[in-house]
Design a protein around this motif. Structure first.
Motif, PDB file in Angstrom:
ATOM      1  N   SER A  21      -9.777  -8.050 -19.715  1.00 54.08           N
ATOM      2  CA  SER A  21      -8.827  -7.310 -18.888  1.00 54.08           C
ATOM      3  C   SER A  21      -8.498  -6.004 -19.576  1.00 54.08           C
ATOM      4  CB  SER A  21      -7.540  -8.109 -18.685  1.00 54.08           C
ATOM      5  OG  SER A  21      -7.795  -9.335 -18.063  1.00 54.08           O
ATOM      6  N   CYS A  22      -8.164  -5.013 -18.779  1.00 52.07           N
ATOM      7  CA  CYS A  22      -7.767  -3.714 -19.316  1.00 52.07           C
ATOM      8  C   CYS A  22      -6.702  -3.139 -18.403  1.00 52.07           C
ATOM      9  CB  CYS A  22      -8.967  -2.791 -19.407  1.00 52.07           C
ATOM     10  SG  CYS A  22      -8.558  -1.091 -19.851  1.00 52.07           S
ATOM     11  N   ALA A  23      -5.507  -2.960 -18.936  1.00 51.98           N
ATOM     12  CA  ALA A  23      -4.390  -2.456 -18.149  1.00 51.98           C
ATOM     13  C   ALA A  23      -4.068  -1.022 -18.552  1.00 51.98           C
ATOM     14  CB  ALA A  23      -3.174  -3.343 -18.358  1.00 51.98           C
ATOM     15  N   ALA A  24      -3.938  -0.180 -17.559  1.00 52.85           N
ATOM     16  CA  ALA A  24      -3.553   1.212 -17.784  1.00 52.85           C
ATOM     17  C   ALA A  24      -2.052   1.342 -17.588  1.00 52.85           C
ATOM     18  CB  ALA A  24      -4.289   2.133 -16.820  1.00 52.85           C
ATOM     19  N   SER A  25      -1.425   2.129 -18.445  1.00 53.10           N
ATOM     20  CA  SER A  25       0.011   2.347 -18.333  1.00 53.10           C
ATOM     21  C   SER A  25       0.335   3.794 -18.657  1.00 53.10           C
ATOM     22  CB  SER A  25       0.774   1.405 -19.264  1.00 53.10           C
ATOM     23  OG  SER A  25       0.446   1.676 -20.618  1.00 53.10           O
ATOM     24  N   GLY A  26       1.591   4.163 -18.389  1.00 55.50           N
ATOM     25  CA  GLY A  26       2.006   5.539 -18.618  1.00 55.50           C
ATOM     26  C   GLY A  26       2.239   6.249 -17.299  1.00 55.50           C
ATOM     27  N   SER A  27       2.140   7.560 -17.345  1.00 58.66           N
ATOM     28  CA  SER A  27       2.319   8.360 -16.133  1.00 58.66           C
ATOM     29  C   SER A  27       1.010   8.364 -15.354  1.00 58.66           C
ATOM     30  CB  SER A  27       2.718   9.789 -16.496  1.00 58.66           C
ATOM     31  OG  SER A  27       2.837  10.584 -15.326  1.00 58.66           O
ATOM     32  N   ILE A  28       0.982   7.644 -14.248  1.00 52.30           N
ATOM     33  CA  ILE A  28      -0.252   7.500 -13.476  1.00 52.30           C
ATOM     34  C   ILE A  28       0.010   7.824 -12.018  1.00 52.30           C
ATOM     35  CG2 ILE A  28      -2.056   5.914 -12.713  1.00 52.30           C
ATOM     36  CD1 ILE A  28      -1.572   4.317 -15.303  1.00 52.30           C
ATOM     37  N   PHE A  29      -0.644   8.865 -11.530  1.00 57.56           N
ATOM     38  CA  PHE A  29      -0.591   9.171 -10.102  1.00 57.56           C
ATOM     39  C   PHE A  29      -1.733   8.472  -9.377  1.00 57.56           C
ATOM     40  CE2 PHE A  29       0.178  11.259  -6.219  1.00 57.56           C
ATOM     41  CZ  PHE A  29      -1.027  11.738  -5.726  1.00 57.56           C
ATOM     42  N   SER A  30      -2.924   8.552  -9.958  1.00 60.40           N
ATOM     43  CA  SER A  30      -4.064   7.858  -9.375  1.00 60.40           C
ATOM     44  C   SER A  30      -5.123   7.634 -10.449  1.00 60.40           C
ATOM     45  CB  SER A  30      -4.674   8.647  -8.212  1.00 60.40           C
ATOM     46  OG  SER A  30      -5.248   9.853  -8.678  1.00 60.40           O
ATOM     47  N   VAL A  74      -3.098  -1.930  -7.599  1.00 59.95           N
ATOM     48  CA  VAL A  74      -1.637  -1.964  -7.686  1.00 59.95           C
ATOM     49  C   VAL A  74      -1.210  -2.101  -9.149  1.00 59.95           C
ATOM     50  CG1 VAL A  74       0.443  -3.235  -7.065  1.00 59.95           C
ATOM     51  CG2 VAL A  74      -1.380  -2.903  -5.373  1.00 59.95           C
ATOM     52  N   GLY A  75      -1.899  -2.962  -9.874  1.00 55.31           N
ATOM     53  CA  GLY A  75      -1.560  -3.194 -11.271  1.00 55.31           C
ATOM     54  C   GLY A  75      -2.281  -2.299 -12.252  1.00 55.31           C
ATOM     55  N   ASN A  76      -3.104  -1.380 -11.720  1.00 53.91           N
ATOM     56  CA  ASN A  76      -3.853  -0.451 -12.584  1.00 53.91           C
ATOM     57  C   ASN A  76      -4.633  -1.197 -13.665  1.00 53.91           C
ATOM     58  OD1 ASN A  76      -2.915   1.854 -11.218  1.00 53.91           O
ATOM     59  ND2 ASN A  76      -1.041   1.888 -12.444  1.00 53.91           N
ATOM     60  N   THR A  77      -5.293  -2.265 -13.253  1.00 58.76           N
ATOM     61  CA  THR A  77      -6.013  -3.107 -14.194  1.00 58.76           C
ATOM     62  C   THR A  77      -7.467  -3.269 -13.749  1.00 58.76           C
ATOM     63  OG1 THR A  77      -3.988  -4.327 -14.706  1.00 58.76           O
ATOM     64  CG2 THR A  77      -6.059  -5.378 -15.300  1.00 58.76           C
ATOM     65  N   VAL A  78      -8.349  -3.261 -14.723  1.00 62.54           N
ATOM     66  CA  VAL A  78      -9.762  -3.510 -14.449  1.00 62.54           C
ATOM     67  C   VAL A  78     -10.173  -4.757 -15.234  1.00 62.54           C
ATOM     68  CG1 VAL A  78     -10.571  -1.977 -16.298  1.00 62.54           C
ATOM     69  CG2 VAL A  78     -12.084  -2.503 -14.370  1.00 62.54           C
ATOM     70  N   TYR A  79     -11.047  -5.546 -14.612  1.00 59.97           N
ATOM     71  CA  TYR A  79     -11.487  -6.800 -15.214  1.00 59.97           C
ATOM     72  C   TYR A  79     -13.011  -6.801 -15.382  1.00 59.97           C
ATOM     73  CZ  TYR A  79      -6.912  -8.248 -13.460  1.00 59.97           C
ATOM     74  OH  TYR A  79      -5.577  -8.333 -13.186  1.00 59.97           O
ATOM     75  N   LEU A  80     -13.464  -7.574 -16.349  1.00 61.09           N
ATOM     76  CA  LEU A  80     -14.894  -7.809 -16.498  1.00 61.09           C
ATOM     77  C   LEU A  80     -15.090  -9.302 -16.693  1.00 61.09           C
ATOM     78  CD1 LEU A  80     -17.686  -6.392 -16.660  1.00 61.09           C
ATOM     79  CD2 LEU A  80     -17.461  -6.548 -19.160  1.00 61.09           C
ATOM     80  N   GLU A  81     -15.622  -9.953 -15.676  1.00 66.49           N
ATOM     81  CA  GLU A  81     -15.920 -11.370 -15.769  1.00 66.49           C
ATOM     82  C   GLU A  81     -17.364 -11.534 -16.204  1.00 66.49           C
ATOM     83  OE1 GLU A  81     -13.370 -12.293 -11.802  1.00 66.49           O
ATOM     84  OE2 GLU A  81     -14.158 -14.041 -12.827  1.00 66.49           O
ATOM     85  N   MET A  82     -17.557 -12.307 -17.241  1.00 69.87           N
ATOM     86  CA  MET A  82     -18.889 -12.466 -17.825  1.00 69.87           C
ATOM     87  C   MET A  82     -19.283 -13.933 -17.788  1.00 69.87           C
ATOM     88  SD  MET A  82     -18.481  -9.859 -21.086  1.00 69.87           S
ATOM     89  CE  MET A  82     -17.008 -10.635 -21.739  1.00 69.87           C
ATOM     90  N   ILE A  83     -20.516 -14.206 -17.437  1.00 73.75           N
ATOM     91  CA  ILE A  83     -21.040 -15.566 -17.475  1.00 73.75           C
ATOM     92  C   ILE A  83     -22.384 -15.549 -18.200  1.00 73.75           C
ATOM     93  CG2 ILE A  83     -19.880 -16.212 -15.336  1.00 73.75           C
ATOM     94  CD1 ILE A  83     -22.614 -16.093 -13.949  1.00 73.75           C
ATOM     95  N   SER A  84     -22.823 -16.731 -18.598  1.00 75.12           N
ATOM     96  CA  SER A  84     -24.131 -16.878 -19.249  1.00 75.12           C
ATOM     97  C   SER A  84     -24.300 -15.904 -20.413  1.00 75.12           C
ATOM     98  CB  SER A  84     -25.254 -16.671 -18.225  1.00 75.12           C
ATOM     99  OG  SER A  84     -25.129 -17.570 -17.149  1.00 75.12           O
TER     100      SER A  84
END
Length: 122
Positions: A21-30, A74-84
């Motif tokens: 998971s990676c969450a962005a925070s701070g002053s974010i317009f887009s 909405v949560g300004n978060t990106v995920y990376l799901e890894m398998i195998s």
């Protein structure tokens, strides 16, 4: 000040399936494109996967079919799901994001997380 914070790395057995998971925070317009990169010892940093604000994705050939990138706008978060997972997936994984801090800023700035180690070993 905008920042990205990754989580979810660690020691994983071959064939394991962790999620980063990676969450962005701070002053974010887009946030435009968000992505995951990795850097193995002695190698250059390489793109693993990217995702646009509209949800379009792209992947490195080496991870297609095994990794899935997604984002929560909405949560300004990106995920990376890894398998195998394979030993060759061992690397420090970094997220990045192209962020506009205010509406009057037309060109986004690329920010990087501090990296999270993923080690694939039995």
């Amino acid at each position: 000040q905008e920042q990205l914070v990754e989580s979810g790395g660690g020691l994983v057995q071959p064939g394991g399936s962790p999620r980063l998971s990676c969450a962005a925070s701070g002053s974010i317009f887009s946030i435009n494109t968000m992505g995951w990169y990795r850097q193995a010892p002695g190698k250059q940093r390489e793109l693993v996967a990217g995702i646009t604000s509209g949800g379009s994705t792209n992947y490195a050939d080496s991870v297609k079919g095994r990794f899935t990138i997604s984002r929560d706008n909405v949560g300004n978060t990106v995920y990376l799901e890894m398998i195998s997972l394979k030993p060759e997936d061992t690397a420090v994984y970094y997220c990045n994001a192209d962020i506009r801090g205010h509406s009057y800023i037309r060109i986004p700035t690329t920010y990087w997380g501090q990296g999270t180690q993923v080690t694939v070993s039995s």
